[in-house]
Design a protein around this motif. Structure first.
Motif, mmCIF file in Angstrom:
data_model
loop_
_atom_site.group_PDB
_atom_site.id
_atom_site.type_symbol
_atom_site.label_atom_id
_atom_site.label_comp_id
_atom_site.label_asym_id
_atom_site.label_seq_id
_atom_site.Cartn_x
_atom_site.Cartn_y
_atom_site.Cartn_z
ATOM 1 N N ILE A 174 -10.140 7.982 8.089
ATOM 2 C CA ILE A 174 -9.188 7.870 8.598
ATOM 3 C C ILE A 174 -8.795 8.190 10.183
ATOM 4 C CG2 ILE A 174 -6.747 8.624 8.583
ATOM 5 C CD1 ILE A 174 -7.467 9.111 5.420
ATOM 6 N N ARG A 175 -9.140 9.144 10.720
ATOM 7 C CA ARG A 175 -8.964 9.556 11.889
ATOM 8 C C ARG A 175 -9.956 8.368 12.956
ATOM 9 N NH1 ARG A 175 -10.250 14.533 10.054
ATOM 10 N NH2 ARG A 175 -12.410 14.810 10.912
ATOM 11 N N GLN A 176 -11.281 8.052 12.506
ATOM 12 C CA GLN A 176 -12.014 7.266 13.268
ATOM 13 C C GLN A 176 -11.052 5.707 13.247
ATOM 14 O OE1 GLN A 176 -15.891 7.327 11.614
ATOM 15 N NE2 GLN A 176 -16.233 9.094 12.635
ATOM 16 N N LEU A 193 -2.827 0.604 7.688
ATOM 17 C CA LEU A 193 -3.683 1.647 7.512
ATOM 18 C C LEU A 193 -3.195 2.488 6.524
ATOM 19 C CD1 LEU A 193 -6.464 3.335 7.795
ATOM 20 C CD2 LEU A 193 -5.415 4.406 10.119
ATOM 21 N N GLN A 194 -1.817 2.997 6.822
ATOM 22 C CA GLN A 194 -1.220 4.036 5.928
ATOM 23 C C GLN A 194 -1.091 3.473 4.373
ATOM 24 O OE1 GLN A 194 -0.431 7.377 6.644
ATOM 25 N NE2 GLN A 194 -0.451 7.320 4.267
ATOM 26 N N GLU A 195 -0.643 2.196 4.259
ATOM 27 C CA GLU A 195 -0.550 1.549 3.067
ATOM 28 C C GLU A 195 -1.876 1.612 2.366
ATOM 29 O OE1 GLU A 195 2.983 -1.560 3.344
ATOM 30 O OE2 GLU A 195 0.867 -1.813 4.039
ATOM 31 N N ALA A 196 -3.002 1.362 3.020
ATOM 32 C CA ALA A 196 -4.332 1.467 2.517
ATOM 33 C C ALA A 196 -4.871 2.945 2.047
ATOM 34 C CB ALA A 196 -5.358 0.718 3.519
ATOM 35 N N ILE A 197 -4.601 3.695 2.930
ATOM 36 C CA ILE A 197 -4.808 5.014 2.524
ATOM 37 C C ILE A 197 -4.087 5.513 1.197
ATOM 38 C CG2 ILE A 197 -4.341 7.644 3.456
ATOM 39 C CD1 ILE A 197 -4.569 6.516 6.255
ATOM 40 N N ASP A 198 -2.668 5.274 1.232
ATOM 41 C CA ASP A 198 -1.937 5.551 -0.091
ATOM 42 C C ASP A 198 -2.775 4.849 -1.150
ATOM 43 O OD1 ASP A 198 -0.410 7.007 1.544
ATOM 44 O OD2 ASP A 198 1.237 5.182 1.754
ATOM 45 N N PHE A 199 -2.858 3.414 -1.085
ATOM 46 C CA PHE A 199 -3.773 2.992 -2.151
ATOM 47 C C PHE A 199 -4.928 3.583 -2.558
ATOM 48 C CE2 PHE A 199 -6.444 -0.516 -3.636
ATOM 49 C CZ PHE A 199 -5.839 -1.080 -4.835
ATOM 50 N N MET A 200 -5.753 4.021 -1.831
ATOM 51 C CA MET A 200 -7.083 4.613 -1.935
ATOM 52 C C MET A 200 -6.907 6.000 -2.572
ATOM 53 S SD MET A 200 -10.332 4.356 0.406
ATOM 54 C CE MET A 200 -12.128 4.801 -0.207
ATOM 55 N N VAL A 201 -6.019 6.662 -2.102
ATOM 56 C CA VAL A 201 -5.705 8.172 -2.646
ATOM 57 C C VAL A 201 -5.191 7.707 -4.128
ATOM 58 C CG1 VAL A 201 -4.253 9.955 -2.665
ATOM 59 C CG2 VAL A 201 -5.216 9.215 -0.500
ATOM 60 N N ALA A 202 -4.501 6.755 -4.398
ATOM 61 C CA ALA A 202 -4.120 6.558 -5.751
ATOM 62 C C ALA A 202 -5.245 5.910 -6.485
ATOM 63 C CB ALA A 202 -2.910 5.499 -5.676
ATOM 64 N N SER A 203 -5.824 4.925 -6.107
ATOM 65 C CA SER A 203 -6.827 4.197 -7.073
ATOM 66 C C SER A 203 -8.213 4.812 -7.030
ATOM 67 C CB SER A 203 -6.797 2.754 -6.656
ATOM 68 O OG SER A 203 -7.601 2.799 -5.183
ATOM 69 N N TYR A 204 -8.603 5.502 -5.991
ATOM 70 C CA TYR A 204 -10.067 6.018 -5.820
ATOM 71 C C TYR A 204 -10.049 7.575 -6.313
ATOM 72 C CZ TYR A 204 -14.490 7.010 -3.598
ATOM 73 O OH TYR A 204 -16.065 7.395 -3.617
#
Length: 67
Positions: free
Chosen positions: A58-60, A27-38
């Motif tokens: 993210i919380r859910q 989840l953290q890697e996906a968050i980091d990816f989305m923060v960067a790409s989206y």
């Protein structure tokens, strides 16, 4: 990328889930990816509402993973 409508938490949960599944990310890697790409490293880029919905997603997702 233009975002005419405010995306809701379900949209972001789906997006994050797809990233995790297809890239084998945590989840953290996906968050980091989305923060960067989206969000292009700026969670306020599209305004407060999208950031709030992203954080809610993210919380859910985090709660559902811990179960």
């Amino acid at each position: 990328m233009k975002h005419a409508n405010v995306q809701n938490a379900d949209y972001f949960k789906t997006y994050l889930s797809l990233i995790m599944e297809h890239r084998k990310f945590t989840l953290q890697e996906a968050i980091d990816f989305m923060v960067a790409s989206y969000f292009y490293h700026n969670l306020e880029l599209y305004g407060v509402k999208p950031r709030e919905q992203f954080e809610l997603a993210i919380r859910q997702l985090s709660a559902s993973i811990k179960k």
